[in-house]
Design a protein around this motif. Structure first.
Motif, PDB file in Angstrom:
ATOM      1  N   GLN A 185      64.823   3.355  29.328  1.00 35.53           N
ATOM      2  CA  GLN A 185      63.828   2.599  30.089  1.00 35.53           C
ATOM      3  C   GLN A 185      63.165   3.473  31.144  1.00 35.53           C
ATOM      4  O   GLN A 185      61.965   3.334  31.399  1.00 35.53           O
TER       5      GLN A 185
ATOM      6  N   ARG B 196      59.162   4.102  31.370  1.00 38.30           N
ATOM      7  CA  ARG B 196      58.414   3.752  32.583  1.00 38.30           C
ATOM      8  C   ARG B 196      57.783   4.968  33.235  1.00 38.30           C
ATOM      9  O   ARG B 196      56.717   4.865  33.845  1.00 38.30           O
TER      10      ARG B 196
ATOM     11  N   GLU C  97      54.639   5.450  31.275  1.00 34.28           N
ATOM     12  CA  GLU C  97      53.651   4.447  31.670  1.00 34.28           C
ATOM     13  C   GLU C  97      53.063   4.771  33.039  1.00 34.28           C
ATOM     14  O   GLU C  97      51.860   4.610  33.263  1.00 34.28           O
TER      15      GLU C  97
END
Length: 105
Positions: free
Chosen positions: A47, A51, A54
């Motif tokens: 994760q 992230r 992103e």
């Protein structure tokens, strides 16, 4: 002299090893499958990488928008920038123009 001779119980010698196995089994299981175990740590890392990607994409988009705003708000608005933005947002072009969409926006 009278002495009592206690018979050794077979079960008695397995109590401490059984407790040890239970103890190690419990903590071993939770070190792999628990909330902070190895599997959860791998999921957290996956994760974090997603992230971070992103965040990089959104940071790049924000910088592009800030450059565009700087061109529009420096007091001397460039005609071609104003024309380009208005045409893009209104989806309008003249009959003698060739429009090439590159998908950056």
């Amino acid at each position: 002299m009278w002495t009592k001779h206690h018979k050794q119980r077979k079960l008695g010698r397995f109590v401490l090893p059984a407790i040890t196995v239970a103890f190690l089994g419990y903590f071993g299981y939770h070190s792999v499958h628990g909330d902070l175990g190895l599997i959860a740590t791998e999921e957290f890392e996956r994760q974090r990488v997603l992230r971070a990607d992103e965040l990089a994409r959104l940071t790049e988009k924000r910088q592009a928008l800030e450059r565009q705003v700087a061109l529009l708000s420096d007091g001397s608005m460039e005609r071609d920038m104003l024309d380009e933005t208005a045409r893009y947002q209104l989806n309008v072009s003249r009959a003698d123009e060739i429009v090439i969409f590159n998908g950056n926006r």
